[in-house]
Design an enzyme around this catalytic site. Structure first.
Site, mmCIF file in Angstrom:
data_model
loop_
_atom_site.group_PDB
_atom_site.id
_atom_site.type_symbol
_atom_site.label_atom_id
_atom_site.label_comp_id
_atom_site.label_asym_id
_atom_site.label_seq_id
_atom_site.Cartn_x
_atom_site.Cartn_y
_atom_site.Cartn_z
ATOM 1 N N THR A 3 -2.261 3.961 10.449
ATOM 2 C CA THR A 3 -0.969 2.349 10.083
ATOM 3 C C THR A 3 -0.280 2.794 11.069
ATOM 4 O O THR A 3 0.860 3.726 10.026
ATOM 5 C CB THR A 3 -1.900 1.992 8.580
ATOM 6 O OG1 THR A 3 -0.850 2.856 7.981
ATOM 7 C CG2 THR A 3 -3.438 2.435 8.471
ATOM 8 N N GLY A 4 0.489 1.918 11.278
ATOM 9 C CA GLY A 4 2.173 1.179 11.441
ATOM 10 C C GLY A 4 2.406 2.002 12.054
ATOM 11 O O GLY A 4 3.935 2.077 13.013
ATOM 12 N N SER A 52 0.939 -0.609 0.021
ATOM 13 C CA SER A 52 0.029 -0.040 -0.069
ATOM 14 C C SER A 52 0.967 1.000 0.011
ATOM 15 O O SER A 52 0.626 2.160 0.168
ATOM 16 C CB SER A 52 -0.832 0.188 1.416
ATOM 17 O OG SER A 52 -1.913 -1.052 1.148
#
Length: 310
Positions: free
Chosen positions: A226-227, A74
């Site tokens: 995210t992450g 992504s």
């Protein structure tokens, strides 16, 4: 004479304070990355996976294992958002333009936080909101729709290669819908660590598209959650550090390896100094959580190197 002495003394004290403040996070000799490289090698020495690292500090850069073989996953959504904005800017189309999404354009079996708010039967949504879902939530439906409606994968690849990264170091061939059908295709969308670092760096330091669009891309990268156990976890808390990034997480291949655990972003320190860091992990023989801990440790080591006194 006494007043002159006190004035000189105060100047010396003030200068010393400034030096101390500056030294709290002053870049090391940016041209000498050998100590950092040695420390990173120690961290990844026994890890079962390929680690690629790239750093840009002002006009200096450093990379380890800088091959264009790391699956983007992504992370390509940054390339995509820039290409979408490029097309919108050239056609004088507003980010606020609304498009109608039909039910046959929606995949209910993919990662899509957008569908918590919008109907599976179809809906109207602005391009701006699609980019928000794309960049903040890494929404796969938003990505597929933007590829189908605004600019396809091949043209996205061409736009980035021709106008932004002429040196290449990346390749885009497939969209999320393709990779969900055949996970092995994820190994065809690839980047080198430095190629992605240059892209991130240019988003924050160069002019890539119209200012409102580029400002919006930067805004969405700052909102991305995210992450957060990766690069962000290696940065000290409560230090007024700004972190804007894009992540990518891969499928598990037939060997039981995680194809990718990626993170790359732009860091602004409290004193205004900035640096770009990208950490890519390929074919990791362990859990995602274990890979994230290694990324966080590398991030911490990079931060300490940059903030060490001259």
């Amino acid at each position: 004479m006494y007043r002159l002495f006190r004035l000189k003394a105060n100047i010396v004290i003030a200068f010393a304070v400034l030096i101390q403040l500056f030294s709290a996070c002053s870049p090391n000799n940016a041209g000498d990355f050998a100590p950092l490289e040695n420390n990173i090698k120690k961290i990844i020495a026994d890890e079962k996976g390929q680690f690629g690292i790239a750093i840009i500090i002002d006009s200096n850069s450093f990379a380890m294992n800088n091959t264009a073989t790391y699956p983007l996953m992504s992370m390509f959504k940054l390339h995509q958002s820039i290409a979408v904005c490029n097309v919108l800017s050239k056609s004088n189309t507003s980010l606020d333009s609304v498009i109608t999404i039909n039910s046959n354009e929606i995949d209910t079996n993919t990662w899509s936080p957008m569908l918590k708010q919008y109907s599976h039967e179809g809906f109207d949504i602005s391009i701006k909101d699609l980019i928000m879902y794309l960049m903040v939530d890494s929404d796969n439906n938003a990505s597929n729709i933007l590829f189908d409606r605004i600019v396809n994968v091949a043209n996205t690849d061409s736009i980035i290669a021709s106008t932004i990264l002429p040196e290449r170091g990346f390749k885009l061939i497939y969209k999320e819908a393709d990779m969900s059908k055949d996970h092995s295709l994820a190994y065809s969308n690839v980047t080198s660590p430095m190629s992605f670092a240059k892209l991130v760096h240019k988003v924050f330091t160069d002019s890539l598209t119209c200012k409102p669009c580029q400002d919006y891309i930067k805004h969405t990268m700052q909102l991305c959650q995210t992450g957060m156990n990766r690069i962000a976890a290696g940065l000290p808390k409560n230090k007024n550090i700004t972190f804007a990034h894009r992540t990518g997480s891969g499928y598990t291949n037939e060997k039981g390896e995680i194809a990718a655990v990626n993170d790359g972003g732009f860091i602004t320190l409290p004193d205004g100094k900035t640096y770009t860091v990208v950490i890519l992990v390929k074919d990791y023989k362990g859990t995602q959580e274990e890979a994230e801990k290694v990324i966080a440790e590398i991030s911490k080591t990079i931060y300490q190197f940059i903030c060490s006194s001259n």
